[in-house]
Design a protein around this motif. Structure first.
Motif, mmCIF file in Angstrom:
data_model
loop_
_atom_site.group_PDB
_atom_site.id
_atom_site.type_symbol
_atom_site.label_atom_id
_atom_site.label_comp_id
_atom_site.label_asym_id
_atom_site.label_seq_id
_atom_site.Cartn_x
_atom_site.Cartn_y
_atom_site.Cartn_z
ATOM 1 N N ASN A 1 6.251 -13.372 -2.431
ATOM 2 C CA ASN A 1 5.201 -12.847 -1.558
ATOM 3 C C ASN A 1 4.950 -13.836 -0.426
ATOM 4 O OD1 ASN A 1 3.049 -11.586 -0.378
ATOM 5 N ND2 ASN A 1 1.746 -11.585 -2.204
ATOM 6 N N SER A 2 5.195 -13.413 0.802
ATOM 7 C CA SER A 2 5.044 -14.310 1.955
ATOM 8 C C SER A 2 3.588 -14.674 2.218
ATOM 9 C CB SER A 2 5.649 -13.661 3.207
ATOM 10 O OG SER A 2 5.023 -12.414 3.476
ATOM 11 N N ASP A 3 2.644 -13.889 1.701
ATOM 12 C CA ASP A 3 1.226 -14.199 1.919
ATOM 13 C C ASP A 3 0.749 -15.348 1.041
ATOM 14 O OD1 ASP A 3 1.177 -12.109 3.711
ATOM 15 O OD2 ASP A 3 0.514 -10.643 2.213
ATOM 16 N N ARG A 4 1.506 -15.660 0.004
ATOM 17 C CA ARG A 4 1.117 -16.750 -0.878
ATOM 18 C C ARG A 4 1.734 -18.057 -0.390
ATOM 19 N NH1 ARG A 4 -0.963 -15.420 -5.679
ATOM 20 N NH2 ARG A 4 -0.271 -17.426 -6.501
ATOM 21 N N TRP B 1 13.747 -11.371 0.324
ATOM 22 C CA TRP B 1 13.339 -12.759 0.096
ATOM 23 C C TRP B 1 14.350 -13.734 0.708
ATOM 24 C CZ3 TRP B 1 12.021 -15.171 -5.360
ATOM 25 C CH2 TRP B 1 11.273 -16.332 -5.162
ATOM 26 N N ARG C 1 7.590 -22.747 -3.764
ATOM 27 C CA ARG C 1 8.201 -21.485 -3.363
ATOM 28 C C ARG C 1 9.723 -21.631 -3.239
ATOM 29 N NH1 ARG C 1 7.045 -16.681 -0.513
ATOM 30 N NH2 ARG C 1 8.693 -16.065 0.934
ATOM 31 N N GLN D 1 8.245 -10.534 -7.049
ATOM 32 C CA GLN D 1 6.983 -10.000 -6.545
ATOM 33 C C GLN D 1 5.933 -11.088 -6.391
ATOM 34 O OE1 GLN D 1 5.432 -6.855 -8.966
ATOM 35 N NE2 GLN D 1 3.826 -6.297 -7.527
#
Length: 783
Positions: free
Chosen positions: A293-296, A174, A301, A289
């Motif tokens: 998450n890079s997709d979110r 992260w 963030r 988790q």
């Protein structure tokens, strides 16, 4: 029945069970509004006897009974002399206590040792307005756990450091993902935490528990310094700035952060945490988790990222795996680029937890162990930087750089933080730390002045290049100058309290002036007025107050090492004599005053924690427990017992088998009955017989039907012969193996022969080739 309070007369303040409270009556002691109350009114109470039985560890004591009514009015005071059966003396080893037998007081502070000759004492050192040694109060020995333990006030109990010293799973990835973004690096750089967050990605510090146990028991809750035979030392703001690279000053009040319109929804998202159960929504692993998450595409963030760093590495004091909501406003401010004075907040937090260790150890009085979330990683690095005799080798710059660089695209600063050279380093076992602790020659007063192979240090010295360029860079130069002055100023430290509100912790750089490059004189604490009002100096442009002496806030040059005045030598001789008198005085052991606390550990839990860390201690029964080697032997013993049981079981089975064979031999030879699957072989499986089997003639014979009838409702009869072999499947479910026998066991010499087995099969077919429906098949046994 009226409640009452039982207290020990000799204690100050008196001990009260937590379920009762007491207030003074307006009519005086021993009287009430209705007049004196006869004692016979309360004697039938059995609660008094229960309390006396519960607190039998009072020993021979005059007990004070306070009788209170339901309105908390004092009705009667009576002093009784109870001779209980368990006298507890300081020199004895009373039952029902646990002790850390690995802890030792055999050092240079021990009773009977002469006062040390301080290195660096110089009669020529003159300090303006230095107070007289006789007029300055000495250090209270009761504020040091090590002195109380030698006197016998309470034993040294097992102390467990629960701060997580390694990184959480997924944190390094992260950090790499966030720091690849230039805009994120710019925000964190303006907030002054970029290098600190970068260093946390691979922060893995191996602590020496026995060393830290001896260190924290030298902590004085009165002076907030560690006590040695040669003087005092303590972690300063300079240590925090160089080890953790945290900002010393800021532009935002950390306790009253004004949230913007955009921060409100983000704060609600952070408080909800990960979409799991409420009890695990703030757990580190779930947090990483979900928010990592890079997709979110979460709007908060970056704030969630900073929240985990704050709650995991700086202000972790209530759980080793969960965040606390008090860091969310700080994270939102940092995510906007605001600078927060994290260094004084962290140092005050560290001091407060060191105070808590002694408070709990004294309150439990040997009945329970103690766990703490004090930042053991920082304390361990602090010792490695300050004591040159500790045998541990720091990482070279090249190896440290390869350790923190995950891949070619990951962000790496031009100069690594100093903490990176201590990653995954281990201290040599068997070294006596007490000899180093009380040897002033082993202590490094100014460890950050010398360059460390390219590692970055904070410029807090008068001759540092950054401060010399202050005229060319007015803004940055003023900030660096201000941080340097704050590190030496005697200001109270702002931090979070138990109720997560702002509190003040006193800071004592005037007692360790040699660590800052100044001459040490008789310590005199300056009086600046209200503590909370001085906190704003760390986040506003207010002038840094001095202690009233000329050049009090002057900065020392990098290479200067301060000396000692003659008056300080006399003062420290008085302190050392006070410690010796305290050790020699006779006293009884303290009684427990804390029955329940979140950081107190029961004996059962202490045994479990000790076995995992191989840190044995003496239990209440007097046995040494918690030894990993004993646990290993216990497991091996249980394993060998299980293995012995299985061996005995196998032996018994073999004996039963031999007995069965003997009985069968008496009855006669047992006919061989081969096992056949109940459903027969599946129709899809083809059994290819060897070529030798195809060339053998078919023999006919009769045999007794011995095998059970094989049943398969879907079995078919197929026979194909093409090429070199063919496949055989049973015609119908009525096909049975009737007999198997050996034949032609040996031919003449030179012939290709071998043991043969003949199988008689009844297929019960309808064709006319077989008269009785039986056929014999012969094959080599090895085929």
């Amino acid at each position: 029945m009226l409640p009452f309070v039982l207290a020990a007369k000799y204690q100050n303040p008196p001990f009260y069970p937590s379920c009762f409270r007491c207030t003074n009556s307006a009519h005086g002691v021993g009287a009430s509004e209705e007049g004196p109350v006869p004692l016979s009114r309360f004697l039938p109470s059995l609660i008094l006897l229960e309390l006396l039985e519960r607190y039998t560890h009072f020993g021979h004591r005059d007990l004070l009974i306070l009788l209170v009514d339901h309105k908390a009015r004092l009705l009667l005071v009576m002093s009784l002399n109870f001779k209980l059966h368990v006298p507890i003396m300081a020199s004895g080893n009373p039952p029902f206590i646990i002790r850390d037998h690995l802890y030792s007081v055999d050092d240079r502070l021990k009773r009977g040792r002469p006062p040390p000759l301080l290195k660096g004492a110089d009669e020529d050192v003159i300090i303006d307005e230095e107070p007289a040694p006789e007029a300055t109060s000495v250090i209270d020995p009761a504020s040091v756990s090590r002195c109380c333990i030698e006197r016998g006030l309470f034993p040294a109990v097992p102390l467990f450091f629960q701060y997580p010293c390694s990184t959480s799973k997924g944190w390094s990835e992260w950090v790499d993902a966030e720091l690849k973004n230039p805009s994120t690096r710019d925000i964190l750089s303006r907030a002054g935490v970029l290098e600190a967050i970068f260093a946390s990605k691979a922060c893995d510090i191996h602590i020496k528990v026995k060393t830290l146990r001896h260190l924290v028991r030298r902590w004085s809750t009165e002076t907030h310094t560690f006590i040695c035979s040669w003087g005092e030392f303590t972690p300063t703001l300079e240590d925090v700035a160089n080890i953790f690279h945290l900002p010393l000053c800021g532009s935002q009040d950390p306790f009253h952060i004004a949230l913007t319109a955009e921060d409100g929804p983000k704060l609600e998202i952070l408080r909800k945490g990960a979409p799991t159960s409420p009890s695990t929504s703030l757990r580190f692993s779930n947090w990483i988790q979900f928010f990592g998450n890079s997709d979110r595409d979460e709007p908060c963030r970056l704030a969630a990222f900073v929240s985990l760093w704050l709650g995991r590495f700086l202000f972790c004091d209530f759980s080793q795996d969960c965040l606390h909501g008090r860091v969310f406003p700080l994270a939102l401010a940092i995510a906007r680029g605001s600078m927060i004075p994290l260094a004084p907040m962290f140092l005050g937090h560290l001091y407060r937890l060191l105070d808590q260790i002694q408070f709990l150890e004294k309150g439990a009085a040997g009945t329970m162990a103690v766990e703490t979330f004090v930042n053991s990683s920082f304390l361990q690095i602090f010792l490695w930087e300050r004591f040159k005799g500790i045998q541990v080798s720091p990482l070279p710059y090249s190896k440290a750089e390869s350790l923190v660089a995950s891949d070619e695209d990951s962000y790496v600063p031009s100069s690594l933080p100093l903490i990176c050279r201590w990653f995954r380093r281990m201290q040599r076992k068997g070294q006596n730390f007490l000899e180093l602790l009380d040897d002033v020659e082993q202590f490094i007063f100014r460890p950050y002045c010398a360059s460390s192979e390219g590692f970055k240090s904070m410029p807090l010295y008068a001759d540092s290049a950054a401060l010399m360029e202050a005229l060319a860079m007015p803004t940055q130069g003023c900030r660096l100058r201000r941080e340097a002055l704050l590190s030496a100023a005697c200001l109270p430290l702002p931090t979070f309290g138990d109720d997560h509100l702002e509190i003040s912790v006193h800071y004592s750089p005037y007692r360790v002036r040699r660590q800052l490059g100044f001459d040490q004189g008789v310590p005199s604490r300056p009086n600046h007025g209200g503590s909370l009002s001085l906190h704003r100096v760390f986040w506003t442009g207010d002038s840094v107050p001095g202690d009233g002496r000329p050049l009090a806030l002057a900065l020392a040059i990098r290479q200067r090492v301060g000396g000692l005045s003659k008056a300080y030598q006399n003062y420290w001789n008085r302190c050392f004599a006070s410690l010796s008198r305290f050790h020699a005085a006779h006293c009884d052991r303290l009684i427990p005053t804390i029955i329940h606390h979140a950081r107190l550990v029961s004996e059962e839990k202490a045994i479990s924690l000790s076995e995992k860390r191989n840190l044995p201690f003496i239990s209440k029964s007097g046995e040494i427990v918690g030894d990993f080697s004993k646990l290993k032997r216990k497991l091996e013993k249980s394993g060998s017992h299980s293995a012995g049981k299985s061996v005995a079981h196998g032996k018994r089975k073999r004996e039963e088998s031999c007995s069965a064979e003997k009985r069968q031999a008496v009855k006669g030879p047992k006919r061989f009955i081969p096992k056949v699957a109940a459903g027969g072989p599946p129709s899809s499986r083809k059994v290819a017989l060897p070529e030798s089997l195809q060339q053998q003639p078919v023999a006919f014979g009769s045999g007794e039907r011995a095998a059970p009838k094989a049943s398969s409702p879907h079995s078919t009869s197929q026979s194909k012969g093409k090429g070199k072999g063919f496949s055989v499947t049973p015609k119908r479910r009525s096909m049975r193996i009737l007999e198997t026998r050996f034949a032609n066991t040996r031919k003449n010499k030179g012939e290709d022969s071998g043991p043969k087995v003949v199988v008689t099969v009844d297929d019960n077919s309808d064709d006319d080739s077989d008269d009785d429906g039986t056929a014999g098949t012969e094959a080599n046994i090895h085929e």
